[in-house]
Design a protein around this motif. Structure first.
Motif, PDB file in Angstrom:
ATOM      1  N   LYS A 121      -8.704  -2.423   5.906  1.00 57.10           N
ATOM      2  CA  LYS A 121      -9.584  -3.542   5.545  1.00 57.10           C
ATOM      3  C   LYS A 121     -10.585  -3.823   6.664  1.00 57.10           C
ATOM      4  O   LYS A 121     -11.755  -4.123   6.407  1.00 57.10           O
ATOM      5  CB  LYS A 121      -8.753  -4.785   5.250  1.00 57.10           C
ATOM      6  N   GLU A 124     -13.306  -1.114   6.547  1.00 53.88           N
ATOM      7  CA  GLU A 124     -14.236  -1.335   5.434  1.00 53.88           C
ATOM      8  C   GLU A 124     -15.095  -2.569   5.667  1.00 53.88           C
ATOM      9  O   GLU A 124     -16.297  -2.560   5.361  1.00 53.88           O
ATOM     10  CB  GLU A 124     -13.446  -1.442   4.132  1.00 53.88           C
ATOM     11  N   ARG A 128     -19.389  -3.621   5.869  1.00 54.59           N
ATOM     12  CA  ARG A 128     -20.011  -4.699   5.099  1.00 54.59           C
ATOM     13  C   ARG A 128     -20.683  -5.737   5.995  1.00 54.59           C
ATOM     14  O   ARG A 128     -21.609  -6.427   5.551  1.00 54.59           O
ATOM     15  CB  ARG A 128     -18.958  -5.393   4.234  1.00 54.59           C
ATOM     16  N   SER A 136     -24.766   0.670   6.382  1.00 58.85           N
ATOM     17  CA  SER A 136     -24.677   0.445   4.935  1.00 58.85           C
ATOM     18  C   SER A 136     -26.046   0.202   4.316  1.00 58.85           C
ATOM     19  O   SER A 136     -26.374   0.740   3.252  1.00 58.85           O
ATOM     20  CB  SER A 136     -23.754  -0.737   4.638  1.00 58.85           C
ATOM     21  N   LYS A 170     -16.652   6.861   2.697  1.00 56.97           N
ATOM     22  CA  LYS A 170     -16.393   5.423   2.635  1.00 56.97           C
ATOM     23  C   LYS A 170     -17.591   4.673   2.061  1.00 56.97           C
ATOM     24  O   LYS A 170     -17.427   3.718   1.281  1.00 56.97           O
ATOM     25  CB  LYS A 170     -16.061   4.871   4.025  1.00 56.97           C
ATOM     26  N   GLU A 174     -17.727   2.311  -1.392  1.00 58.21           N
ATOM     27  CA  GLU A 174     -18.270   0.954  -1.451  1.00 58.21           C
ATOM     28  C   GLU A 174     -19.350   0.850  -2.520  1.00 58.21           C
ATOM     29  O   GLU A 174     -19.418  -0.125  -3.272  1.00 58.21           O
ATOM     30  CB  GLU A 174     -18.849   0.562  -0.092  1.00 58.21           C
TER      31      GLU A 174
END
Length: 391
Positions: A121, A124, A128, A136, A170, A174
């Motif tokens: 978590k 990830e 974010r 990202s 990854k 997402e």
């Protein structure tokens, strides 16, 4: 001489378990791999020192600590440790090298992650939040600007086991979770002949990051091992061919590769310096050999430094090139030099950027700013054109 040091004076190797059991302040860890390999990951606390200078006594090493020499597979480091013992130091080689240390570390972390998913978590969430702008955001921006993902796509995410392809996996996970465009993903990992250890490292990282790999095997490494001229070029070409065929077999219409911003600008400069041509990696390319297949590069605008920062912030370790050349340490020159033209160009760009930080961006944007009125000759659709045509 302390009892600890004396206990190691007649030994030439240390196991990973023995190393992990010793207090850090009693050790002096020396990683003799080249700079690029060291930057991809090393044993915690290790220093990257030049093996030739070590052999010549060029470093002031501690006499009250156990010096542990580290190479990729624990082969070249054996000779270096012997040399240092002859110089009067207490030195040993890490048995199995960095590769075995990494395997054991990942096994331990994966076992812990199976019980506690907080680490996943955190990894990830870092994409974010902390790395939203640098990673990202640029990933999504690249996909949108170049239309890399479209409704109905089935994309083969090609996993080599390195930091770039694992990050790409990854990011696609997402995108799949939060995007309303219907598309499918296959996380495709080709085993071109990895030894058991390298394959195990890839599998452990995939478990840790919860990436469902689809493996298939080939004998590419064995095929190119005895090729004297351009084995890396042939290896890359064969890999691409196998990936195309397997992706098509699985019903995919696109293949995603993990080339990033720095790969792009290095390719630009290499083409000019070594091929006498102006060429770049394109963000997407239609395959000429595999009908209806397209190659895409979603990390196109992401800087390698930011990928490394994400990796290191999350304590992640990935494999490097795992072919038979590195397996036998034949690329680990004892004088610290390298055969890699790409590494030469990488260092050149970094040197230029020290005095002008705009250099990397300028190399990238130069390929978006080509004025055909100011070039001698260019090629379009396979046909040569000269400025004399319209002079």
């Amino acid at each position: 001489m302390t009892a600890f040091i004396e206990a190691w004076t007649h030994k030439n190797e240390i196991t990973v378990d023995e190393l992990n059991a010793i207090e850090a302040d009693k050790l002096y860890l020396v990683d003799i791999r080249d700079e690029a390999a060291f930057e991809r990951g090393s044993v915690t606390g290790a220093l990257n020192l030049n093996p030739l200078e070590l052999q010549q006594g060029g470093y002031d090493l501690p006499e009250d600590k156990l010096i542990v020499c580290i190479c990729m597979w624990g082969k070249i480091s054996l000779g270096l440790a012997e040399n240092l013992r002859q110089q009067g130091y207490t030195a040993v080689s890490l048995q199995g090298g960095y590769a075995l240390w990494l395997q054991k570390k990942l096994e331990k972390e994966t076992a812990a992650a199976a019980v506690d998913d907080k680490r996943l978590k955190h990894i990830e969430n870092s994409l974010r939040k902390k790395y939203k702008r640098k990673i990202s955001g640029k990933f999504v921006e690249t996909i949108c600007d170049y239309k890399l993902v479209e409704p109905g796509d089935k994309i083969a995410i090609c996993i080599s086991g390195g930091k770039d392809s694992m990050l790409m996996a990854k990011l696609f996970q997402e995108l799949k979770r939060h995007n309303k465009i219907p598309f499918e993903l296959v996380f495709l990992c080709m085993d071109p002949g990895y030894n058991e250890m390298n394959r195990h490292i890839i599998e452990e990282n995939a478990k840790l990051l919860q990436i469902p790999l689809t493996f298939f095997s080939t004998d590419i490494f064995e095929s190119v091992f005895h090729v004297e001229e351009s084995p890396c070029y042939l290896c890359a070409k064969m890999r691409r061919g196998y990936l195309y065929r397997k992706a098509r077999e699985l019903g995919c219409n696109k293949i995603a590769l993990g080339h990033h911003f720095d790969d792009v600008i290095e390719t630009n400069l290499m083409s000019m310096l070594y091929s006498g041509a102006i060429r770049t990696m394109m963000p997407k390319v239609r395959s000429t050999s595999c009908p209806d297949m397209e190659l895409i590069r979603p990390l196109y605008r992401i800087r390698e430094a930011d990928i490394k920062s994400w990796r290191d912030d999350n304590g992640l370790y990935f494999i490097q090139c795992a072919c038979k050349f590195t397996e036998t340490c034949s690329t680990c020159h004892t004088d610290g030099t390298t055969d890699s033209k790409r590494l030469e160009v990488k260092k050149l760009i970094a040197k230029l950027a020290e005095t002008n930080p705009q250099v990397p961006g300028n190399i990238f944007h130069a390929m978006e700013n080509v004025n055909l009125d100011t070039v001698l000759q260019y090629k379009q659709n396979g046909k040569d054109h000269s400025f004399m045509e319209n002079y």
